[in-house]
Design an enzyme around this catalytic site. Structure first.
Site, PDB file in Angstrom:
ATOM      1  CG  ASN A  14      75.391  14.237  35.142  1.00 38.49           C
ATOM      2  OD1 ASN A  14      74.200  14.341  34.867  1.00 38.49           O
ATOM      3  ND2 ASN A  14      76.305  13.885  34.252  1.00 38.49           N
ATOM      4  CE  LYS A  16      76.449  10.187  34.381  1.00 39.16           C
ATOM      5  NZ  LYS A  16      77.477   9.235  34.010  1.00 39.16           N
ATOM      6  CG  HIS A  96      78.837  13.829  30.368  1.00 43.89           C
ATOM      7  ND1 HIS A  96      78.853  12.507  30.006  1.00 43.89           N
ATOM      8  CD2 HIS A  96      79.032  13.864  31.709  1.00 43.89           C
ATOM      9  CE1 HIS A  96      79.028  11.772  31.096  1.00 43.89           C
ATOM     10  NE2 HIS A  96      79.144  12.572  32.141  1.00 43.89           N
ATOM     11  CD  GLU A 166      82.623  13.409  34.139  1.00 47.35           C
ATOM     12  OE1 GLU A 166      82.158  13.194  35.249  1.00 47.35           O
ATOM     13  OE2 GLU A 166      81.945  13.345  33.104  1.00 47.35           O
ATOM     14  N   GLY A 172      81.089   5.312  35.487  1.00 47.78           N
ATOM     15  CA  GLY A 172      80.146   4.211  35.734  1.00 47.78           C
ATOM     16  C   GLY A 172      80.783   2.836  35.822  1.00 47.78           C
ATOM     17  N   GLY A 227      78.084  11.107  39.223  1.00 50.62           N
ATOM     18  CA  GLY A 227      76.912  10.544  38.554  1.00 50.62           C
ATOM     19  C   GLY A 227      76.169   9.598  39.484  1.00 50.62           C
ATOM     20  N   GLY A 228      76.424   8.314  39.340  1.00 51.08           N
ATOM     21  CA  GLY A 228      75.681   7.265  40.054  1.00 51.08           C
ATOM     22  C   GLY A 228      75.507   7.519  41.547  1.00 51.08           C
TER      23      GLY A 228
END
Ligand code: 13P
Length: 242
Positions: A14, A16, A96, A166, A172, A227-228
């Site tokens: 993802n 983002k 999300h 999640e 994050g 994500g990151g």
């Protein structure tokens, strides 16, 4: 439609609100499906919408990060599930926590988006998870159950939907639940909420090269939503080595 039951583990990136055309090109050059040794595993990239079509020239599967609750009409700025399908997307992240928090996605809106995905043969990745207060108060399981019950479409099955656990406090933050806790929540959802249906559940929240292996090796975990670490190419390649 993507045959999700054919896969052992799924990894979903993802991005983002990150990326550019040049980053997309570099990414496609470096991240290759063959990086995943076991062909039973599946890799899906969810970049921002402008970059999705770029992936047509690669052998990477793509997904959307969100979709409209509407089918078509005067809804400026929206992207429908039909449009995602047209662009070649196989999946779409829905519900999300960042959509819930910053864009007011309610359980009802999420329900509509999930229905649109299923109708248009896009596999939704339906995100659920508790915040830190809810966890501290011992309400994590109830919150997750409530989110599921409020939004799951009527005709969902283990072939047309994926869930992603999640925990909000892990996204994050660099924090992750204990391995046992991830396993417990996934088992709870599978056994007690969904009555042993074969629904796939991904884990997401601060997954990195240093911690992914213990998580993905859990039998209750069917994959990762990242994500990151998914936009740090060197880091992500390490994760794809499992
Ligand atoms: P991070 O991996 O950056 O914690 O984000 C997780 C996430 O929200 C994936 O959807």
């Amino acid at each position: 439609m993507l045959k999700i039951q054919d896969f052992n583990k799924l990894i979903v990136a993802n991005w983002k609100l990150n990326g550019s055309f040049s980053f997309t090109k570099e990414y496609m050059d470096q991240i290759r499906f063959k990086t995943i040794k076991n062909q039973k595993n599946c890799l899906i990239i969810c970049p921002p919408v402008p970059y999705i079509s770029e992936f047509k020239s690669s052998n990477l599967l793509t997904g959307g990060q969100d979709c409209s609750r509407y089918i078509n009409g005067a809804y400026t700025g929206e992207i429908s599930t039909k449009m995602l399908k047209d662009m070649g997307c196989q999946i779409c992240i829905v519900g999300h926590s960042e959509r819930r928090e910053f864009f007011n996605d309610s359980n009802e809106i999420i329900h509509e988006k999930l229905n649109n995905c299923i109708e248009d043969k896009i596999i939704p990745i339906f995100c659920i998870g508790e915040n830190l207060n809810q966890r501290k108060e011992g309400r994590a399981k109830q919150v997750i159950k409530d989110q599921l019950m409020a939004s799951l479409p009527k005709d969902y099955s283990d072939e047309n939907i994926i869930l992603a656990y999640e925990p909000l406090w892990a996204i994050g933050s660099g924090l992750i639940p204990k391995i046992d806790e991830i396993s417990e929540i996934h088992s709870y959802i599978k056994e007690e909420v969904l009555n042993n249906q074969n629904i796939k559940i991904l884990y997401g929240g601060s997954v990195k090269a240093e911690n992914y292996k213990k998580i993905i090796d859990l039998k209750e975990v069917d994959g990762l939503l990242i994500g990151g670490a998914s936009i740090q190419i060197a880091e992500f390649k390490k994760i794809l080595e499992f």
